[in-house]
Scaffold this active site. Sequence first.
Site, mmCIF file in Angstrom:
data_model
loop_
_atom_site.group_PDB
_atom_site.id
_atom_site.type_symbol
_atom_site.label_atom_id
_atom_site.label_comp_id
_atom_site.label_asym_id
_atom_site.label_seq_id
_atom_site.Cartn_x
_atom_site.Cartn_y
_atom_site.Cartn_z
ATOM 1 N N GLU A 135 0.859 -1.196 0.000
ATOM 2 C CA GLU A 135 0.000 0.000 0.000
ATOM 3 C C GLU A 135 0.885 1.232 0.000
ATOM 4 O O GLU A 135 1.855 1.258 0.763
ATOM 5 C CB GLU A 135 -0.914 -0.011 1.224
ATOM 6 C CG GLU A 135 -1.960 -1.125 1.145
ATOM 7 C CD GLU A 135 -2.941 -1.105 2.323
ATOM 8 O OE1 GLU A 135 -2.956 -0.129 3.096
ATOM 9 O OE2 GLU A 135 -3.688 -2.082 2.452
ATOM 10 N N HIS A 161 -8.005 1.323 1.090
ATOM 11 C CA HIS A 161 -7.966 1.187 2.564
ATOM 12 C C HIS A 161 -8.915 2.207 3.233
ATOM 13 O O HIS A 161 -8.487 3.054 4.014
ATOM 14 C CB HIS A 161 -6.528 1.353 3.077
ATOM 15 C CG HIS A 161 -6.314 0.676 4.404
ATOM 16 N ND1 HIS A 161 -5.173 -0.004 4.726
ATOM 17 C CD2 HIS A 161 -7.104 0.568 5.491
ATOM 18 C CE1 HIS A 161 -5.250 -0.477 5.945
ATOM 19 N NE2 HIS A 161 -6.432 -0.143 6.435
HETATM 20 P P1 NAD Z 1 -9.932 -8.766 16.524
HETATM 21 O O1 NAD Z 1 -8.646 -8.990 17.213
HETATM 22 O O2 NAD Z 1 -11.117 -8.327 17.329
HETATM 23 O O3 NAD Z 1 -10.348 -10.095 15.730
HETATM 24 C C1 NAD Z 1 -9.463 -10.915 15.023
HETATM 25 C C2 NAD Z 1 -10.047 -12.329 15.074
HETATM 26 O O4 NAD Z 1 -9.333 -13.173 14.179
HETATM 27 C C3 NAD Z 1 -9.938 -12.978 16.460
HETATM 28 O O5 NAD Z 1 -11.220 -13.414 16.897
HETATM 29 C C4 NAD Z 1 -8.991 -14.153 16.250
HETATM 30 O O6 NAD Z 1 -9.299 -15.254 17.078
HETATM 31 C C5 NAD Z 1 -9.226 -14.464 14.785
HETATM 32 N N1 NAD Z 1 -8.135 -15.195 14.152
HETATM 33 C C6 NAD Z 1 -6.797 -15.078 14.365
HETATM 34 N N2 NAD Z 1 -6.122 -15.927 13.568
HETATM 35 C C7 NAD Z 1 -7.060 -16.584 12.836
HETATM 36 C C8 NAD Z 1 -6.985 -17.582 11.837
HETATM 37 N N3 NAD Z 1 -5.813 -18.066 11.406
HETATM 38 N N4 NAD Z 1 -8.133 -18.043 11.306
HETATM 39 C C9 NAD Z 1 -9.328 -17.555 11.720
HETATM 40 N N5 NAD Z 1 -9.463 -16.618 12.675
HETATM 41 C C10 NAD Z 1 -8.334 -16.127 13.208
HETATM 42 O O7 NAD Z 1 -9.635 -7.705 15.354
HETATM 43 P P2 NAD Z 1 -10.684 -6.740 14.615
HETATM 44 O O8 NAD Z 1 -10.747 -5.436 15.314
HETATM 45 O O9 NAD Z 1 -11.939 -7.479 14.363
HETATM 46 O O10 NAD Z 1 -9.887 -6.494 13.243
HETATM 47 C C11 NAD Z 1 -9.865 -7.473 12.248
HETATM 48 C C12 NAD Z 1 -8.945 -7.064 11.114
HETATM 49 O O11 NAD Z 1 -9.439 -5.875 10.477
HETATM 50 C C13 NAD Z 1 -7.522 -6.731 11.528
HETATM 51 O O12 NAD Z 1 -6.643 -7.231 10.550
HETATM 52 C C14 NAD Z 1 -7.473 -5.190 11.509
HETATM 53 O O13 NAD Z 1 -6.182 -4.688 11.360
HETATM 54 C C15 NAD Z 1 -8.351 -4.940 10.309
HETATM 55 N N6 NAD Z 1 -8.938 -3.597 10.216
HETATM 56 C C16 NAD Z 1 -9.021 -3.056 8.959
HETATM 57 C C17 NAD Z 1 -9.610 -1.814 8.799
HETATM 58 C C18 NAD Z 1 -9.685 -1.176 7.431
HETATM 59 O O14 NAD Z 1 -9.631 0.040 7.349
HETATM 60 N N7 NAD Z 1 -9.816 -1.927 6.373
HETATM 61 C C19 NAD Z 1 -10.120 -1.132 9.919
HETATM 62 C C20 NAD Z 1 -10.046 -1.733 11.167
HETATM 63 C C21 NAD Z 1 -9.453 -2.996 11.298
HETATM 64 C C1 MLT Z 2 -6.957 0.048 11.407
HETATM 65 O O1 MLT Z 2 -6.092 -0.794 11.619
HETATM 66 O O2 MLT Z 2 -7.530 0.668 12.325
HETATM 67 C C2 MLT Z 2 -7.386 0.267 10.012
HETATM 68 O O3 MLT Z 2 -6.643 -0.381 9.078
HETATM 69 C C3 MLT Z 2 -7.762 1.665 9.686
HETATM 70 C C4 MLT Z 2 -6.644 2.638 9.427
HETATM 71 O O4 MLT Z 2 -5.501 2.283 9.364
HETATM 72 O O5 MLT Z 2 -6.937 3.813 9.284
#
Ligand code: NAD
Ligand code: MLT
Length: 549
Positions: free
Chosen positions: A266, A285
């Site tokens: 990215e 993103h």
């Molecule tokens: P979280 O820690 O609450 O949940 C992650 C889950 O994944 C946990 O329940 C864990 O047990 C499970 N897990 C771990 N390894 C695994 C595997 N091999 N197979 C299946 N399940 C597995 O995290 P969250 O807050 O729900 O965030 C989830 C993802 O979203 C993260 O990667 C975070 O960085 C990403 N995220 C992206 C954005 C975006 O802007 N696109 C925003 C926020 C979070």
């Molecule tokens: C996060 O990890 O909170 C998301 O990827 C969102 C961001 O980076 O802004």
Amino acid sequence: MFNVLCRDSLSIAGINLLQATPGLNVIVNNEKADKLGAAGIRELLREADGVIIRSDTKMTPEILKDQPRLKIIVRAGVGVDNIDLDAATRAGIVVMNTPAGNTTSTAEHAVTMMMALSRYIAPADASMKAGKWDKKSFTGTQLAGKTLAVVGLGRIGQSVARRAIGLEMKVVGYDPFLSIEKAAEQGITLYRDIDELLPLCDYLTVHTPGGAETKSLISAERIAKMRKGVRLINCARGGIIDETALADALESGHVAGAALDVFETEPLPADSRLLKTKNLLTTPHLGASTEEAQESVAIEAAEIISGFLIRNEVRHAVNMAPITSTEMADMKAYLDLGRRLGLLLAQQNKSTGVKSAVVNYRGEAASKKTKLITNAFACGLLESALDESVNIVNAELLARERGIEITETTSTEPSDFHTMVQAIVQTDSGELTASGTIFGKQFLRLVRLGKFSIDAYLDGTMLIYRHRDVPGLIGYIGQICGRHQVNIAAMALGRLQERQGGDSVAILNLDSEPSNEVLEEIKKHPEVTGVEVVKLPKAGAPLPWLVSK
Ligand code: NAD
Ligand code: MLT
């Protein structure tokens, strides 16, 4: 007066809150990180007591080195993959994040992507803007009645599942750290083997943490096991769905469409093959890019940085726990023992669901702050599965939220050892047990593994093999290791019946990791019944969530 640096266009709501807080001097710098360069960021940090960043600023070892003033980094968001946690911990810098502030927005984005994908919203819009009125090319798919697989059922995964159920979809899921009962309560059918749910789904969305553990979790082989016409969504971290395999499957038509918000690299390079792939919907993103989410994470970031700098509060710490230096000196070896038992049992659990755990304290261990040791154990058990934010403060709570109950028992009566910590983990496929003790003040030993009594070092690379105790086997394995230049640092043997030929376990502490070839050669011996490698930190390695300044 504490200097707080705000980077990466933090929402004004957070900046206002900081500016209204007595004792803080707020410096705002939104220059893009690649323009500033590492030297420019280092310079800005030199005068900062704390910094709030989003995803643009990367906290590399080079940037974090020799920053004596910097005490805290707050990530306004969830993922701390742009911060080198080892480097921050080593430098005594506390890292905190705001885990829940953008959950809803990201879940909404994943659902939006799924809907837009199903109804060809982006290509239909582009076609109209190109002057066409083409109804035929964009016949979509209805979501109601379809099956959605959610891989990773943490905060965002569960939030997506709730929304999909509201859309009358059937939701199946996979997450080794959620109990079947807890999932069922939410209307999700949980599978313990990811490969079982692949043939069932019309849509699959991933919500696990990123990193080595989940890289290419959805691989070419797994995509091949899905129905032709499946649609895939990734709004978590780039690479969880293998990008090359996805492009191939889109081009062959096996995958009917995919929506990606996140990418291995990215910003996504303009010449990326993905951008030329048909039926791929992309956003740069944007999961957390809503006013509400940005405001919420900025306010929370402002609250936790001022709480830490002004009132010494610790909230959502990723790499430290609230424990004073005096308590630390007394507890360090026990916390280390607890974590190592958790790490050991997590690696012994081969992808079946964890249901509960109990930690039993005997002798001197029972007189310590056992709750902290149990939390350290929970950290070890969960730390590779969760999104890096598990620490000694929140590990037990995170386990409970996933339906994994962790309990403890204490008895100051000594057992075979003056002090002993025994951990028992119940999984869907049975019970795993390990017990450890402390020799002297700091030497950690594994004294029981499953049904075997043993006396093994609890550190580094451990090669564990189960076998029938026959003459020549130790020599056979020693020779294999020797031939492959793998040095054996220590060896321990435990056997069930004190006689030749009985069931036994051996643990070799190795100076380097054995290759698959070594393991395959060991397995060939007719009396060897199982071989595995468990990786623990080196003896004396600092606990990741403790910072002793
Ligand atoms: P979280 O820690 O609450 O949940 C992650 C889950 O994944 C946990 O329940 C864990 O047990 C499970 N897990 C771990 N390894 C695994 C595997 N091999 N197979 C299946 N399940 C597995 O995290 P969250 O807050 O729900 O965030 C989830 C993802 O979203 C993260 O990667 C975070 O960085 C990403 N995220 C992206 C954005 C975006 O802007 N696109 C925003 C926020 C979070
Ligand atoms: C996060 O990890 O909170 C998301 O990827 C969102 C961001 O980076 O802004």
